[in-house]
Scaffold this motif. Structure first.
Motif, short mmCIF file in Angstrom:
data_model
loop_
_atom_site.label_atom_id
_atom_site.label_comp_id
_atom_site.label_asym_id
_atom_site.label_seq_id
_atom_site.Cartn_x
_atom_site.Cartn_y
_atom_site.Cartn_z
N GLN A 1 0.84 -1.20 0.00
CA GLN A 1 0.00 0.00 0.00
C GLN A 1 0.87 1.26 0.00
O GLN A 1 0.58 2.23 -0.71
N ARG A 2 1.96 1.25 0.79
CA ARG A 2 2.86 2.40 0.85
C ARG A 2 3.54 2.62 -0.51
O ARG A 2 3.75 3.77 -0.93
N LEU A 3 3.92 1.53 -1.16
CA LEU A 3 4.56 1.64 -2.47
C LEU A 3 3.64 2.34 -3.46
O LEU A 3 4.05 3.29 -4.16
N GLU A 4 2.40 1.90 -3.51
CA GLU A 4 1.42 2.51 -4.42
C GLU A 4 1.20 3.98 -4.09
O GLU A 4 1.16 4.85 -4.97
N ALA A 5 1.07 4.27 -2.79
CA ALA A 5 0.82 5.65 -2.36
C ALA A 5 2.02 6.56 -2.65
O ALA A 5 1.86 7.71 -3.08
N ALA A 6 3.24 6.04 -2.43
CA ALA A 6 4.44 6.84 -2.66
C ALA A 6 4.60 7.19 -4.13
O ALA A 6 4.99 8.31 -4.48
N LEU A 7 4.33 6.24 -5.01
CA LEU A 7 4.43 6.51 -6.44
C LEU A 7 3.37 7.52 -6.87
O LEU A 7 3.65 8.41 -7.69
#
Length: 213
Positions: free
Chosen positions: A172-178
């Protein structure tokens, strides 16, 4: 008492709220108020005194964070799994839900060809203890961890943050950071970890929790 692996910990009944890793098994409970958190802490204190096994408990306004580890054994044991199950049962009796998506630990990773040379300096200036080979942690169990990453040669950026959390949280963090303007600087080690960079090139590693089977 013998230590157990993270896989063995997860096999115990009643530990679904908990996420085990090298520094202990963690759980976060959404209490919603300080008074409810105090109730849960009281229940945990009674269980801990009865078992002679005491966790680290962080009571905040709306959450209670618990970490279990058997210090005398240097890791997780069956005592931790049994206590985790009892604490989760106490939380359910108080109608307090677990909140696994809030679990994470920050780690400062220092890349160096010679960790043994640098570690004593960082241990001295921080007052942290070496809790595992090449890893320092505050004696009171507060973060961040400091990890000395062995590399063959000095890197251009010699230190960076690691965000460690359960895999579903990391994804979830990966998607949000991108979506927030970040970029993938290196995904050659995925899915073990992803290296992201902000618009100025500052790097962060997103690392799913993992441990010995």
């Amino acid at each position: 008492m013998d230590t157990i692996t993270t896989k063995e910990f997860r096999a115990f009944p009643g530990v679904e709220d908990w996420r085990p890793r090298a520094t202990g098994a963690l759980a976060v409970f959404r209490t919603g108020s300080f008074a409810t958190g105090a109730q849960l802490f009281g229940a945990i204190a009674e269980l801990a005194d009865a078992a002679g096994h005491h966790p680290d408990v962080d009571v905040r306004y709306a959450t209670v964070r618990v970490r279990l580890v058997t210090h005398s054994a240097g890791g997780l044991t069956a005592k931790d799994a049994a206590m985790a199950s009892r604490i989760s049962e106490a939380a359910r009796e108080l109608d307090i839900p677990a909140e696994t998506e809030r679990m994470q630990e920050l780690m400062l990773a220092i890349s160096t060809p010679d960790p043994d040379t640098l570690l004593p300096f960082w241990k001295a200036v921080t007052g942290f203890d070496e809790v595992a080979e090449g890893t320092l942690l505050d004696a009171d169990g507060r973060g961040p961890l400091i990890w000395f990453q062995p590399v063959d040669r000095p890197l251009r950026g010699k230190s960076h943050l690691d965000v460690n959390a359960p895999r579903d949280v990391i994804e979830q963090r990966l998607e949000a950071a991108l979506a927030a303007g970040g970029m993938i600087a290196d995904d050659s080690h995925a899915p073990k970890w992803w290296t992201l960079a902000d618009a100025d090139g500052h790097k962060v590693d997103l690392c799913p929790w993992r441990g010995p089977a």
